[in-house]
Design an enzyme around this catalytic site. Structure first.
Site, PDB file in Angstrom:
ATOM      1  N   PHE A 113      18.799  25.248  34.812  1.00 16.76           N
ATOM      2  CA  PHE A 113      18.012  26.237  35.559  1.00 16.76           C
ATOM      3  C   PHE A 113      17.292  27.222  34.646  1.00 16.76           C
ATOM      4  CE2 PHE A 113      21.580  28.961  34.695  1.00 16.76           C
ATOM      5  CZ  PHE A 113      21.153  30.266  34.898  1.00 16.76           C
ATOM      6  N   LYS A 114      17.748  27.356  33.399  1.00 20.40           N
ATOM      7  CA  LYS A 114      17.096  28.294  32.485  1.00 20.40           C
ATOM      8  C   LYS A 114      15.629  27.922  32.255  1.00 20.40           C
ATOM      9  CE  LYS A 114      21.142  30.216  31.793  1.00 20.40           C
ATOM     10  NZ  LYS A 114      21.902  30.308  30.574  1.00 20.40           N
ATOM     11  N   ASP A 115      15.288  26.645  32.441  1.00 15.71           N
ATOM     12  CA  ASP A 115      13.892  26.219  32.262  1.00 15.71           C
ATOM     13  C   ASP A 115      12.955  26.949  33.225  1.00 15.71           C
ATOM     14  OD1 ASP A 115      14.307  24.208  30.241  1.00 15.71           O
ATOM     15  OD2 ASP A 115      15.100  22.887  31.782  1.00 15.71           O
ATOM     16  N   THR A 146      20.662  28.384  27.529  1.00 14.16           N
ATOM     17  CA  THR A 146      19.549  29.293  27.241  1.00 14.16           C
ATOM     18  C   THR A 146      18.825  28.898  25.964  1.00 14.16           C
ATOM     19  OG1 THR A 146      20.584  31.138  28.380  1.00 14.16           O
ATOM     20  CG2 THR A 146      18.922  31.690  26.751  1.00 14.16           C
ATOM     21  N   LEU A 153      12.529  30.718  31.841  1.00  8.90           N
ATOM     22  CA  LEU A 153      12.047  30.780  30.450  1.00  8.90           C
ATOM     23  C   LEU A 153      10.657  30.181  30.295  1.00  8.90           C
ATOM     24  CD1 LEU A 153      15.397  30.139  28.625  1.00  8.90           C
ATOM     25  CD2 LEU A 153      13.861  32.054  28.198  1.00  8.90           C
TER      26      LEU A 153
END
Length: 484
Positions: free
Chosen positions: A112-114, A145, A117
């Site tokens: 989900f960090k994509d 991350t 970010l």
């Protein structure tokens, strides 16, 4: 829109200032000075939008058109999501027995960090190109991350990125997603310590305001406001997908369960709730349960050690975004927040004031899930649905099974899935299941790696500062050559 520090003694900044820093100079975290309040008409309009369109609407509330005109903002967000494997960007799975799983892992690194970010990197490069500036990003990671931050900026001519990863605390695939990137502007360090330990030299460095300013340093951890901003969209989208109707008055509540580590997603949830979204919040943690203890008992104290668990990206005992949450539930009281956080930094132990704990526990409930429940949940979800959960997603789904097994009446519920099971084949096997690993992940094993060790006994802060000094020198030399 202006942003102020949770500790109240730093000058206020605009969105660009909040994006290009991370920590405020007084050690606090940036929060919007005012929160927009959403009426029913706005929510009904938003309920018809796709996830990318929802991100655009939310971001436009917090990024003024004088900084990024709306047409430019839309283009940046479209570019951010252009590499995602699903055109919808996120996807809701409706499984048996009322289990709704919102898959947030269709980005390049399967996590989900994509989502946040990729957007943050587009906003950053927009400002850097306008200003002709260079920044060095410093990121500490517990697993996902680091790789998402690397993918978002690798090859960018005006950005260097330094990532500190905790050697032996990430999954093998998580490490390889970072160490196999050999692009010139990517610098990875493997630290002999856990994710809380590697955060210490980073935070110490960011409190040196002169050093930060001299070298244009910033963080893309979830201390960065832009990360929290984009993550708010998860909760609006989940509500619109799972709520039975937007025609009731008042609007029907819905429960959202999120695996929690550093608390960035939790902070985003609390903000969405404060803006008028009628969601009930459940923070699901693993054995490292400081957030759970804070919610249940008001005990915000570090355990003696971080315990490695199957949900390794959540092996955190310093959830820095709780500072944002304390600020929100203390009525934006910077003095209270500063006193609490300074005490915690001195003693590693804090008992929340009665009023603050009462407000927090009214707004958020929590659960702590042991490893055996993680593998049991993964197995049960596969048996019921032929659907593989990653261990972090299983932490959230375990709460759902607890509630349904106890036949507890509840509002509709959505569990967030932060990563694909493909990133954790060892845990899938531990659950007695067969991993499904895409070829692009299998190919990581055959790639060359590059990683500089930070060993116990080394001066990590000095190594970090020396690297930053060298990167600044290279940038100055390049700039001089171009000008000649």
């Amino acid at each position: 829109m202006w942003y102020i520090s949770t500790r109240g003694t730093a000058p206020r900044v605009d969105f660009e200032g909040a994006l290009c820093s991370g920590y405020a100079p007084d050690g606090g975290l940036y929060m919007p000075e005012e929160l927009p309040q959403l009426d029913r008409e706005t929510l009904q309009h938003w309920s018809l939008l796709s996830y990318p369109s929802l991100v655009k609407e939310i971001c436009s509330l917090f990024i003024g058109p004088e900084l990024i005109p709306r047409e430019d903002l839309n283009g940046l967000i479209d570019r951010a999501f252009s590499r995602f494997r699903s055109r919808d960007v996120v996807h809701l799975r409706r499984l048996k027995n009322g289990l709704n799983v919102l898959e947030l892992w269709y980005g390049v690194t399967y996590a989900f960090k994509d989502l946040s970010l990729s957007c943050a990197a587009q906003f950053l490069q927009y400002f850097l190109e306008k200003r002709g500036k260079h920044v060095t990003i410093v990121v500490g990671t517990s697993g996902d991350t680091g790789s998402a931050a690397i993918e978002s900026v690798q090859g960018a001519k005006n950005v260097d990125i330094i990532v500190l990863l905790p050697r032996g605390y990430c999954s093998k695939i998580q490490e390889l997603q970072m160490t196999t990137v050999l692009t010139e502007n990517v610098h990875v360090f493997g630290v002999e310590g856990n994710s809380d330990e590697l955060d210490e030299p980073i935070k110490a460095m960011f409190t040196d305001v002169a050093f930060v300013k001299k070298h244009n340093l910033m963080s893309l951890n979830s201390v960065n406001w832009s990360r929290v901003l984009v993550q708010m969209a998860h909760y609006f989208f989940a509500y619109f997908q799972c709520s039975p109707s937007l025609d009731t008055h008042p609007l029907s509540p819905m429960e959202v369960v999120v695996p929690s580590g550093a608390g960035g997603n939790l902070a985003a949830r609390c903000l969405a709730q404060k803006m008028g979204l009628p969601i009930r919040l459940v923070a699901a943690v693993n054995h490292n349960n400081i957030i759970h203890r804070a919610i249940q008992r008001g005990d915000f104290s570090r355990s003696k050690a971080v315990k490695p668990t199957l949900a390794s990206a959540m092996d955190i005992q310093m959830p820095y975004n709780m500072e944002r949450i304390f600020w929100l539930f203390s009525g934006s009281n910077s003095q209270v927040t500063r006193t609490l956080m300074e005490q915690f930094e001195r003693t590693q132990s804090l008992h929340l004031p009665k009023d603050l704990h009462s407000k927090l526990s009214e707004a958020v409930t929590s659960v702590s899930v042991p490893d055996e429940a993680i593998t049991r949940t993964m197995g049960r979800c596969w048996d019921d649905n032929q659907y593989l959960l990653c261990p972090h997603s299983a932490v959230a789904v375990s709460y759902h099974y607890q509630q349904t097994d106890g036949q507890q009446p509840s509002a509709p519920r959505c569990c967030l899935a932060p990563a694909s099971a493909a990133k954790f084949p060892e845990v899938v096997q531990a659950a007695g299941l067969t991993p499904e690993t895409p070829e692009e992940i299998l190919a990581l094993e055959r790639k060359e790696t590059r990683c500089t060790p930070m060993r116990r006994g080394d001066d990590w802060t000095l190594m970090l500062r020396d690297t930053i000094e060298e990167l600044s020198r290279r940038w100055r030399d390049r700039s001089l050559k171009v000008s000649e």
